[in-house]
Design an enzyme around this catalytic site. Structure first.
Site, PDB file in Angstrom:
ATOM      1  N   ASN A  96      53.719 -34.977 -63.276  1.00 45.41           N
ATOM      2  CA  ASN A  96      53.161 -36.024 -62.648  1.00 45.41           C
ATOM      3  C   ASN A  96      51.711 -35.505 -62.661  1.00 45.41           C
ATOM      4  O   ASN A  96      51.354 -34.357 -62.328  1.00 45.41           O
ATOM      5  CB  ASN A  96      53.782 -36.398 -61.349  1.00 45.41           C
ATOM      6  CG  ASN A  96      53.989 -35.103 -60.484  1.00 45.41           C
ATOM      7  OD1 ASN A  96      54.266 -34.010 -60.800  1.00 45.41           O
ATOM      8  ND2 ASN A  96      53.788 -35.738 -59.130  1.00 45.41           N
ATOM      9  N   ILE A  97      50.787 -36.415 -62.785  1.00 49.73           N
ATOM     10  CA  ILE A  97      49.339 -36.238 -62.750  1.00 49.73           C
ATOM     11  C   ILE A  97      48.959 -37.340 -61.865  1.00 49.73           C
ATOM     12  O   ILE A  97      48.712 -38.530 -62.152  1.00 49.73           O
ATOM     13  CB  ILE A  97      48.683 -36.250 -64.055  1.00 49.73           C
ATOM     14  CG1 ILE A  97      49.388 -35.286 -64.827  1.00 49.73           C
ATOM     15  CG2 ILE A  97      47.050 -35.891 -64.007  1.00 49.73           C
ATOM     16  CD1 ILE A  97      49.075 -35.417 -66.570  1.00 49.73           C
ATOM     17  N   CYS A 134      53.446 -40.686 -63.890  1.00 53.29           N
ATOM     18  CA  CYS A 134      54.730 -39.813 -63.676  1.00 53.29           C
ATOM     19  C   CYS A 134      55.129 -38.896 -64.701  1.00 53.29           C
ATOM     20  O   CYS A 134      54.685 -38.934 -65.827  1.00 53.29           O
ATOM     21  CB  CYS A 134      55.799 -40.813 -63.137  1.00 53.29           C
ATOM     22  SG  CYS A 134      55.589 -41.835 -61.988  1.00 53.29           S
ATOM     23  N   GLU A 194      57.937 -38.275 -66.197  1.00 53.42           N
ATOM     24  CA  GLU A 194      58.722 -38.912 -67.293  1.00 53.42           C
ATOM     25  C   GLU A 194      57.716 -39.810 -68.202  1.00 53.42           C
ATOM     26  O   GLU A 194      58.047 -39.339 -69.451  1.00 53.42           O
ATOM     27  CB  GLU A 194      59.787 -39.881 -66.499  1.00 53.42           C
ATOM     28  CG  GLU A 194      60.570 -39.499 -65.692  1.00 53.42           C
ATOM     29  CD  GLU A 194      60.182 -39.513 -64.090  1.00 53.42           C
ATOM     30  OE1 GLU A 194      61.038 -39.283 -63.377  1.00 53.42           O
ATOM     31  OE2 GLU A 194      58.906 -39.265 -63.978  1.00 53.42           O
ATOM     32  N   CYS A 230      61.257 -43.543 -61.438  1.00 48.88           N
ATOM     33  CA  CYS A 230      60.758 -44.835 -60.934  1.00 48.88           C
ATOM     34  C   CYS A 230      61.069 -46.093 -61.805  1.00 48.88           C
ATOM     35  O   CYS A 230      61.185 -45.661 -62.964  1.00 48.88           O
ATOM     36  CB  CYS A 230      59.244 -44.785 -60.286  1.00 48.88           C
ATOM     37  SG  CYS A 230      58.183 -44.925 -61.689  1.00 48.88           S
ATOM     38  N   CYS A 262      58.567 -45.826 -64.894  1.00 47.42           N
ATOM     39  CA  CYS A 262      59.272 -44.936 -65.933  1.00 47.42           C
ATOM     40  C   CYS A 262      60.187 -45.444 -66.694  1.00 47.42           C
ATOM     41  O   CYS A 262      60.402 -45.260 -67.988  1.00 47.42           O
ATOM     42  CB  CYS A 262      59.452 -43.655 -65.404  1.00 47.42           C
ATOM     43  SG  CYS A 262      57.888 -42.673 -64.753  1.00 47.42           S
TER      44      CYS A 262
END
Length: 134
Positions: A43-44, A54, A56, A88, A91
């Site tokens: 995640n960034i 995210c 994923e 989520c 994603c």
């Protein structure tokens, strides 16, 4: 590549997480059909929260950047939580473009894999405009 090796890729990706706002570090590893190694993602976060990506989707985008349209075999997601953390909805919808309902998703933490489910268990009514490649 097996799931335990992909789990290690997800752990390594999690170490690169940029999460200064939430402090919620996530790593993912997406195994692609026809490729030996799983593709890692983390995640960034961004001060403009809508720009956050995210883990994923980070892994999915990296895989597509390297190989073009892909067919995922499975996904591993790792957090620091004691209980399994589900991807989520954004994603899941992004993954729906490329995977079918039977694709395994493995959820874990820093110590172990905790849960295995099928993609369709998390998003049983995915929006798709075309058939997913088999």
């Amino acid at each position: 590549m097996d799931v335990l090796n992909a789990y290690q890729v997800a752990l390594q990706a999690r170490a690169h997480s940029y999460s200064p706002y939430s402090k919620f570090k996530v790593g993912a590893a997406l195994k692609i059909r026809g490729q030996g190694q799983a593709i890692g993602g983390c995640n960034i976060e961004n001060a403009s929260f809508g720009a956050t990506v995210c883990a994923e989707r980070s892994a999915l985008h990296a895989a597509i950047s390297q190989f073009g349209p892909v067919v995922p075999e499975f996904l591993v997601v790792v957090t620091g939580e004691a209980k399994a953390t589900v991807p989520c909805a954004l994603c899941l919808q992004s993954l729906a473009e490329f995977c079918d309902d039977a694709m395994p998703i493995y959820l874990g933490n820093e110590r172990e894999l905790l849960l295995e489910r099928k993609f369709g268990d998390f998003l049983p009514y995915a929006f798709r405009t075309f058939a997913v490649p088999k």
